[in-house]
Enzyme design. Structure first.
Site: not given
Ligand SMILES: NC(=O)c1ccc[n+]([C@@H]2O[C@H](COP(=O)([O-])OP(=O)(O)OC[C@H]3O[C@@H](n4cnc5c(N)ncnc54)[C@H](O)[C@@H]3O)[C@@H](O)[C@H]2O)c1
Length: 269
Positions: A148, A161
């Site tokens: 991130s 986080y």
């Molecule tokens: N969306 C953003 O703006 C953003 C920004 C920076 C970083 N991220 C990172 O990107 C990654 C994906 O985020 P996203 O936005 O797609 O989130 P999201 O919530 O849309 O999807 C996350 C997925 O991970 C699964 N999950 C959660 N806990 C879990 C576990 N313990 N074991 C297995 N699966 C699990 C959930 O069921 C979900 O399907 C994360 O690591 C997040 O920190 C996202």
């Protein structure tokens, strides 16, 4: 013309691929002929992603695994190898958000919960995933860790986080050095602000306000844009890139935005 065909038939696991950025990466990999293991705690959504990929001619299976649990991660890797005979790559994408508050107000339970998924989950994936990639004698092995911007910069009221995501970048850089002699690249993708369910039920107006505040081009990222970067990093075009923490954020992490008045001479007068 740039050719991504080197990824064809590579076997990759994507954690947290039932939704959001992980799902977008899975779709992009499958469209380019990779064999995909969709892993998540959400069985219904995970199976739907598999069905969707298969309906468009792609190859995928679903494995339920909680990335914070060692036994689940071992099972996920074993099923991938049993099904496809090898493992070439792993995208450690699963992650959860944490409540926003100053450090002393977090409980120890909150620390354990966030760290167990966002940092320990990535460690477990790397530990058992790299072992399997080494055994597969992959000539183009890759690990991609989804960190991130919070892995690169401090964030007020986001200590939990932020500390986990900094840890992910640290694991990435160290492992890049460990596995370079084995031709396994290890990189982190550091997304800015993307529109996924990590935003929960936040109203559209609020999300757009955040986009204006957080993104120099005033729009949220499209998860497909993460898919394209992850595809490049999985391909042989990126074999010389390792240990990088690549921001994908419309420039957010490049520096501070100058307040409008500095570009408006009338205000300065
Ligand atoms: N969306 C953003 O703006 C953003 C920004 C920076 C970083 N991220 C990172 O990107 C990654 C994906 O985020 P996203 O936005 O797609 O989130 P999201 O919530 O849309 O999807 C996350 C997925 O991970 C699964 N999950 C959660 N806990 C879990 C576990 N313990 N074991 C297995 N699966 C699990 C959930 O069921 C979900 O399907 C994360 O690591 C997040 O920190 C996202």
């Amino acid at each position: 013309m740039t050719d991504f065909s080197s990824v064809k038939d590579k076997v990759a696991i994507i954690t947290g691929a039932a939704d959001g950025l992980g799902e977008a990466i899975a779709q992009c990999y499958a469209e380019n002929g990779m064999k995909i293991v969709i892993s998540d705690v959400n069985v219904d959504k995970g199976n739907k992603v598999v069905e969707q990929i298969k309906s468009t001619g792609g190859e995928a299976i679903f494995v339920k695994a909680d990335v914070s649990k060692e036994e689940d991660v071992k099972k996920m890797i074993n099923v991938a190898v049993e099904t496809y005979g090898r493992l070439d790559g792993l995208v450690n994408n699963a992650g959860i958000a944490a409540p926003n508050r100053p450090t002393h107000e977090y409980s120890v339970d909150e620390f354990d919960k966030v760290t167990s998924v966002d940092l320990k989950g990535v460690f477990l994936g790397m530990k058992f995933g790299i072992e399997a990639i080494l055994k597969s004698k992959s000539t183009g092995g890759f690990i991609i860790n989804i960190a991130s911007l919070a892995g690169l910069l401090g964030n007020s009221s986001m200590g939990l986080y932020t500390s986990s995501k900094h840890g992910v970048v640290g694991l990435t850089k160290s492992a890049a050095l460990d596995y370079a002699p084995h031709n396994i690249t290890v990189n982190a993708i550091c997304p800015g602000t993307f529109r996924t369910s990590i935003w929960g039920e936040a109203p559209e107006e609020l999300v757009q306000q955040y986009a204006k505040m957080l993104s120099p081009n005033e729009r949220l990222g499209d998860p497909k844009e993460i898919g394209h970067l992850a595809l490049f990093l999985a391909s042989d075009l990126a074999r010389y890139i390792s240990g990088a923490a690549i921001s994908i954020d419309a420039g957010s992490s490049a520096g501070k935005l100058t307040p409008a008045k500095w570009s408006n001479p009338e205000i300065l007068d």
